[in-house]
Design an enzyme around this catalytic site. Sequence first.
Site, PDB file in Angstrom:
ATOM      1  N   LYS A 135       0.856  -1.184   0.000  1.00  0.00           N
ATOM      2  CA  LYS A 135       0.000   0.000   0.000  1.00  0.00           C
ATOM      3  C   LYS A 135       0.894   1.237   0.000  1.00  0.00           C
ATOM      4  CE  LYS A 135      -4.095  -1.907   0.236  1.00  0.00           C
ATOM      5  NZ  LYS A 135      -5.117  -1.739  -0.816  1.00  0.00           N
ATOM      6  N   ASP A 160      -0.095  -0.433  -4.519  1.00  0.00           N
ATOM      7  CA  ASP A 160      -1.529  -0.140  -4.576  1.00  0.00           C
ATOM      8  C   ASP A 160      -1.810   1.152  -3.819  1.00  0.00           C
ATOM      9  OD1 ASP A 160      -4.246  -0.085  -4.653  1.00  0.00           O
ATOM     10  OD2 ASP A 160      -4.574  -1.921  -3.489  1.00  0.00           O
ATOM     11  N   LYS A 234     -13.096  -8.264  -8.906  1.00  0.00           N
ATOM     12  CA  LYS A 234     -13.726  -8.757  -7.680  1.00  0.00           C
ATOM     13  C   LYS A 234     -15.175  -9.127  -7.985  1.00  0.00           C
ATOM     14  CE  LYS A 234     -10.688  -6.018  -4.754  1.00  0.00           C
ATOM     15  NZ  LYS A 234     -10.468  -4.859  -3.883  1.00  0.00           N
TER      16      LYS A 234
HETATM   17 MG   LIG Z   1      -6.527  -2.162  -4.702  1.00  0.00          MG
END
Ligand SMILES: [Mg+2]
Length: 341
Positions: A135, A160, A234
Amino acid sequence: MTEEGSGWGECSAYPNARVPDPTVEAVEPAVVDNLVGRLFEACIGGELPPAAVVAATCGAGGSVSQRSVAAALEMAVLDAELRSSSESLTSMLGVARPEVETGELVGIPEGRDLGALVESVGAALEAGARRIRLKIEPGWDHAPLSAIRERFGDAVLQADANGSFEPGSAPGLRGLDAYDLRCLEQPFSADDLHAHRALADTMSTPIALDESLWSLGRVREAVDVGACRVACLKSGRMGGVFAVVAAAEYCARAGVDCFVGGFFETGLGRSVNAAVAGRGEFGLPGDLGDPDRYLEANPFSYLATHRGVVALSDAPGLGAELRAEVLRAQRPHVRRLKYPG
Ligand SMILES: [Mg+2]
């Protein structure tokens, strides 16, 4: 539950979900009642419609809340359908490989502590993670990536950003090309495909999208405008397994790599994700680690995982089994909606 057997579905909403994904509160009972009502209306002679049309029937074209509920209903019907025909989800999806790889997500450590970050990444790699997804956010980008790249030269690394940068920070982001990233995920806000396209044109690192990809139509749009070379897909967000497979096929035809992203699923939702990840379009490791690591109580079994590899199931159904004693502890939240026919 049908006369022929039971099927289980899971809604991907979770307490701290961020836009575009629904929180648990956002998925109101009224949405559930409404979509279950549509499912009942679509029954002919008391027979449920085929799983492949459940999401469309129940409103997968609507809001993100509706799509997440539609995905859960589809999952339940699919589970019942597969069990009654003694077929596994992997077989239905045409998955040939016996296992899939899983990666690890490493968040921003408390106090932005670089030493703690290096330790976390080292532990994940030691445990067999096939890729590390770090992250990042403004002010926490070059330093962590540089530290990790220096320490773990061969690791497959993704960054990300969860949409945390402004398009004006593109010049600084271009410098991330120095860290040999597999992809830079969602630097800008989910709405802004144009900014992602503009950045993609000026970086050698492939741009990945996650939050921007909230439906099949949106995936087509993003791919068509050249906003991503990698797609994090997703099924809970997109309205189910069939939608996510259609999106993956579209990506593959355009040369866009895919990986399966995760929310905080139980063993049920994650087993479905793992089966989907077995398809050929998914060339990158997914978020498929064991849910027992983040759930206090997991009401479904998960697949066998070992050193970054998840063994897929060929048992009838979705690949997860109910742990009745764990679910029983959740009984205060049970609501029953009875078929009116
Ligand atoms: Mg992501």
